[in-house]
Design an enzyme around this catalytic site. Structure first.
Site, PDB file in Angstrom:
ATOM      1  N   LYS A  17     -36.626 -11.735  52.068  1.00  0.00           N
ATOM      2  CA  LYS A  17     -37.100 -12.742  53.028  1.00  0.00           C
ATOM      3  C   LYS A  17     -36.626 -12.425  54.448  1.00  0.00           C
ATOM      4  O   LYS A  17     -37.404 -12.480  55.387  1.00  0.00           O
ATOM      5  CB  LYS A  17     -36.582 -14.140  52.662  1.00  0.00           C
ATOM      6  N   ARG A  93     -34.939 -25.656  50.689  1.00  0.00           N
ATOM      7  CA  ARG A  93     -34.320 -25.140  49.463  1.00  0.00           C
ATOM      8  C   ARG A  93     -34.560 -26.081  48.292  1.00  0.00           C
ATOM      9  O   ARG A  93     -34.199 -25.767  47.170  1.00  0.00           O
ATOM     10  CB  ARG A  93     -32.820 -25.091  49.629  1.00  0.00           C
ATOM     11  N   ARG A 130     -26.877  -4.752  49.321  1.00  0.00           N
ATOM     12  CA  ARG A 130     -27.154  -5.380  50.624  1.00  0.00           C
ATOM     13  C   ARG A 130     -25.930  -5.383  51.542  1.00  0.00           C
ATOM     14  O   ARG A 130     -24.823  -5.653  51.123  1.00  0.00           O
ATOM     15  CB  ARG A 130     -27.606  -6.819  50.395  1.00  0.00           C
ATOM     16  N   ARG A 162     -21.805  -9.434  52.517  1.00  0.00           N
ATOM     17  CA  ARG A 162     -21.634 -10.872  52.707  1.00  0.00           C
ATOM     18  C   ARG A 162     -20.541 -11.423  51.798  1.00  0.00           C
ATOM     19  O   ARG A 162     -20.417 -10.997  50.656  1.00  0.00           O
ATOM     20  CB  ARG A 162     -22.953 -11.592  52.388  1.00  0.00           C
ATOM     21  N   ARG A 173     -26.173 -18.887  42.987  1.00  0.00           N
ATOM     22  CA  ARG A 173     -27.311 -19.039  43.896  1.00  0.00           C
ATOM     23  C   ARG A 173     -28.636 -18.825  43.160  1.00  0.00           C
ATOM     24  O   ARG A 173     -29.620 -19.508  43.418  1.00  0.00           O
ATOM     25  CB  ARG A 173     -27.180 -18.077  45.080  1.00  0.00           C
TER      26      ARG A 173
END
Ligand code: AMP
Length: 226
Positions: A17, A93, A130, A162, A173
């Site tokens: 995204k 969300r 990532r 992260r 998540r």
């Protein structure tokens, strides 16, 4: 073309995204509004919102709706977002946030909601590799590194993993995505806003698919207005 575009990009964590929203925002010259990036910036600055958000974020939990909704209401009502439009990334969300978003936007409305579809085994691989810029939120990966060491190409910030890309927080998540966010697909389908796009493939190929779909929505909007 002087049309205002209001988009939402939905998808699991790691669906791409962030990357695709940046490309969309450059292509259509609209604001990229990423609630995760806004919250990470608030945590880094130690603002009141940041202090409240930090403990939820570390665990992969969602921040209370009212905090996030207030952030989005502010950001969508100023500057480029107001004048040219926006693409929302990470918001809404859950269904309550989606309903509040509709209220915030009155008398306008979203033009389209794109669901970027990527299988879970692939998103897990993507999240593991990532890396993000701690300052501007630009995304990289172990196979798409910045030009110099781990220094952001855009802003010179440090590119890191992260804090919430740990195994436990990722799992939480993804569970929350299934429980809270996935129902949005049916919600927007019922509202006639949903577009489904495959997020599998090269970045450029996916963004081409997105642009074709968004152009189609925009041309229908023009015809409708005209
Ligand atoms: P993201 O960068 O979109 O993965 O978001 C990182 C974290 O920020 C999430 O795990 C949540 O803790 C928080 N967050 C971001 N957007 C929202 C939202 N719309 N509602 C609640 N929490 C959010």
């Amino acid at each position: 073309m002087n049309q205002i575009i209001r988009l939402v990009l939905l998808g699991k964590q790691g669906a791409g995204k962030g990357t695709q929203c940046i490309r969309l925002s450059r292509h259509y010259v609209i604001e990229h509004i990423a609630t995760g990036d806004m919250l990470r910036a608030a945590v880094k600055l130690g603002t009141k919102v940041g202090l409240e958000a930090a403990e939820y974020m570390e665990k992969g939990e969602l921040i209370p709706d009212d905090i996030v909704i207030r952030l989005v209401a502010e950001r969508t009502s100023i500057g480029i977002a107001r004048e040219r439009g926006f693409v929302l990334d990470g918001f809404p969300r859950n269904v309550h946030q989606a309903e509040m978003l509709d209220e915030i936007l009155v008398p306008e409305a979203l033009d389209a909601v794109v669901n970027l579809k990527v299988p879970t085994n692939l998103v897990l691989k993507r999240i593991a590799s990532r890396r993000v810029c701690a300052d501007c939120g630009a995304t990289y990966s172990t196979s798409k590194r910045p030009r110099v060491d781990w220094i952001c190409d855009n802003c010179g910030g440090e590119v890191v993993q992260r804090d919430d890309d740990t195994e436990a927080a990722i799992q939480r998540r993804l569970d929350l995505y299934e429980k809270e966010t996935k129902p949005l697909i049916a919600f927007y389908q019922e509202h006639g806003k949903l577009i489904e796009i495959s997020g599998v493939g090269q970045e450029e190929v996916v963004s081409q698919r997105l642009a074709v779909a968004v152009d189609k929505v925009l041309s229908q909007k023009t015809n409708h207005v005209g």
